[in-house]
Design a protein around this motif. Structure first.
Motif, PDB file in Angstrom:
ATOM      1  N   ARG A  63       0.806  -1.233   0.000  1.00  0.00           N
ATOM      2  CA  ARG A  63       0.000   0.000   0.000  1.00  0.00           C
ATOM      3  C   ARG A  63       0.833   1.273   0.000  1.00  0.00           C
ATOM      4  O   ARG A  63       1.553   1.507  -0.934  1.00  0.00           O
TER       5      ARG A  63
ATOM      6  N   HIS B 244      -9.841  -0.160   8.691  1.00  0.00           N
ATOM      7  CA  HIS B 244      -9.682  -0.154   7.241  1.00  0.00           C
ATOM      8  C   HIS B 244      -8.524  -1.076   6.827  1.00  0.00           C
ATOM      9  O   HIS B 244      -8.658  -1.889   5.898  1.00  0.00           O
ATOM     10  N   GLU B 245      -7.411  -0.985   7.519  1.00  0.00           N
ATOM     11  CA  GLU B 245      -6.254  -1.835   7.194  1.00  0.00           C
ATOM     12  C   GLU B 245      -6.564  -3.310   7.450  1.00  0.00           C
ATOM     13  O   GLU B 245      -6.123  -4.177   6.697  1.00  0.00           O
TER      14      GLU B 245
ATOM     15  N   HIS C 160      -8.230  -4.738   4.566  1.00  0.00           N
ATOM     16  CA  HIS C 160      -7.287  -5.181   3.526  1.00  0.00           C
ATOM     17  C   HIS C 160      -6.705  -6.552   3.872  1.00  0.00           C
ATOM     18  O   HIS C 160      -6.596  -7.430   3.022  1.00  0.00           O
TER      19      HIS C 160
ATOM     20  N   GLU D 105      -9.974  -0.564  -2.110  1.00  0.00           N
ATOM     21  CA  GLU D 105     -10.213   0.469  -1.104  1.00  0.00           C
ATOM     22  C   GLU D 105     -11.669   0.487  -0.665  1.00  0.00           C
ATOM     23  O   GLU D 105     -11.974   0.557   0.518  1.00  0.00           O
TER      24      GLU D 105
ATOM     25  N   HIS E 248      -4.684   6.104  -0.640  1.00  0.00           N
ATOM     26  CA  HIS E 248      -6.124   6.047  -0.336  1.00  0.00           C
ATOM     27  C   HIS E 248      -6.848   7.182  -1.040  1.00  0.00           C
ATOM     28  O   HIS E 248      -7.248   8.149  -0.413  1.00  0.00           O
TER      29      HIS E 248
HETATM   30 ZN   LIG Z   1      -6.664   1.215   2.023  1.00  0.00          ZN
END
Ligand SMILES: [Zn+2]
Length: 466
Positions: free
Chosen positions: A18, A115-116, A119, A188, A234
């Protein structure tokens, strides 16, 4: 044991994703205030700190659990970088100290972690990893304390770290960047949706996540040059923010604030990071709206200590200890200050208290306790010192500093063979394989063939050089 060794460094070689990926394609930075002699590798400077590790782990634990990931399989790694960034690899979440410093509430960081984790749970990083296989990256483990020296030596408040962060803003080929953005967009959105679910499942607000992403979106509109890596990795089109806001507001927890206790730990962490990365000026800036905040006073005490005024720092930390006698990290800093004053026995008492108060039994505090016992110099303390340092290493096997303390303690006892063996481990986990092998070969000469320590030396001797 072998597999741990041979895997530990190569794993780090592919540890980027990322935000870091964007960085690599633009300026090969993000990474790298220091470089290893003879290697063209960039470095991910890791920060170790018992207090911050405990807090961020507490932030992440419920999210990781509800995402169905094993809590023990996921490690939080703190990256010493002043920009706002977080990224994942297969089993780790990397969080920049800059993100922790800039986030005003725990919820803002929890949103980023959610959020991470999205992923991670979605397996997104694997595709990115292929593109990164060629990137040469090596981890350098440092402690916040080691950092202080860097900051203290830098003029005008611009530390090596912020300079490294600034390198990113120089930008790269537009087209490559746009491809990357397209590539990531779907992932995302998926990570956003997962994050919203995790936050709702754990009874937490997504407001902080929204705040963070809105901040990026606005800043991007205002400034074309000062680009933060998290913003690059992002991309925030208006529609994405709008979607996020609708989802976030539909949660019954949207207006749920962080608990005062958690907010206070967050403030203490920000004060500490501000002090170590930017000194007293940064502490003032961070708490300009609330200069009497306990985080501001904690940061001030630490900045005072880093400035060399240890007696004044001690008085400041003692005031805080009166307010929070059960805070292990105040005792830990007290121990550090006393060590600076060459009062090793008093320092050992402070670290002992810190260790007793620390419900997590941080390996870092135990190692510091052991080191202070060693520096106090009495034979009885020396024995106890080795016991404590070893206990710390047992739960933190890849942290070179612990082996460094152990090598020093054995040398002080006159046991040069074990001292060499510990030095070999220290060099090994610092990525200096050749140096490690020199120590291991020397130690092995005096060890009986086939014993556990002989095998330990052999593991290092036969490790592949990178
Ligand atoms: Zn992200």
């Amino acid at each position: 044991m072998m597999s741990v060794r041979t895997f530990s460094l190569p794993r780090f070689l592919v540890a980027l994703s990322r935000g870091a990926l964007v960085t690599m394609t633009t300026a090969a930075l993000c990474i790298a205030p220091v470089s290893v002699a003879g290697a063209q590798s960039s470095l991910v400077p890791i920060v170790r700190d018992a207090e911050i590790e405990a807090l961020v782990t507490d932030y992440a634990a419920p999210i990781i659990k509800t995402a169905g990931l094993s809590r023990n399989a996921i490690r939080i790694v703190l990256v010493n970088n002043s920009s706002f960034n977080a990224f994942v690899d297969g089993r780790r979440i990397f969080v920049n100290t800059g993100a922790l410093l800039q986030a005003e509430t725990p919820n803002e960081i929890i949103g980023v972690l959610a959020h991470e984790t999205g992923h991670l749970a979605g397996g997104h990083e694997f595709k990115l990893r292929e593109q990164l296989a060629a990137a040469k990256t090596l981890a350098v483990v440092t402690s916040l304390l080691g950092l202080g020296a860097v900051v203290g030596g830098a003029a005008g408040g611009a530390s090596g770290l912020s300079k490294a962060g600034m390198g990113i803003t120089m930008g790269g080929p537009e087209a490559a960047m746009r491809n990357l953005l397209n590539y990531q967009r779907t992932e995302e959105m998926a990570a956003d949706r997962s994050a919203i679910t995790y936050l709702a499942n754990t009874g937490q607000s997504a407001k902080g996540m929204l705040t963070t992403f809105e901040r990026f979106s606005n800043a991007l509109a205002l400034s074309g040059s000062n680009i933060d890596p998290y913003r690059i990795s992002h991309p925030m089109p208006r529609e994405r923010i709008a979607n996020l806001e609708t989802l976030a507001r539909s949660s019954p927890y949207f207006d749920k604030p962080d608990s005062p206790a958690l907010q206070q730990r967050h403030d203490l962490m920000r004060g500490k990071i501000a002090a170590y990365t930017g000194g007293g000026a940064s502490v003032l800036r961070t708490f300009r709206k609330d200069p009497r905040n306990i985080g501001a006073r904690y940061g001030d005490a630490i900045a005072t200590y880093l400035n060399g005024s240890s007696q004044s720092a001690l008085s400041k930390i003692d005031v805080l200890i009166k307010e929070q006698p059960k805070n292990p990290y105040f005792q830990e800093i007290r121990g550090e200050i006393l060590l600076k004053q060459n009062k090793a026995s008093d320092a050992a008492k402070a670290f002992q208290k810190a260790n007793a108060l620390d419900s997590r039994k941080s390996s870092l505090i135990r190692m510091s306790y052991g080191r202070a016992l060693m520096l106090s110099g009495t034979p009885a303390n020396l024995q106890a010192s080795i016991k404590e340092i070893k206990a710390g290493i047992a739960s933190d096997r890849e942290y070179p500093t612990g082996y460094g303390y152990l090598a020093q303690a054995y040398a002080q006892m006159g046991d040069m063979v074990r001292s060499d063996l510990a030095s070999a481990e220290q060099k090994y986990y610092s990525g200096k394989i050749q140096d490690a092998q020199i120590f291991a070969i020397r130690a092995q000469r005096s060890l009986k063939s086939g014993t556990p320590e002989w095998i330990q030396a052999q593991d290092i001797i036969s490790a592949k050089r990178k």
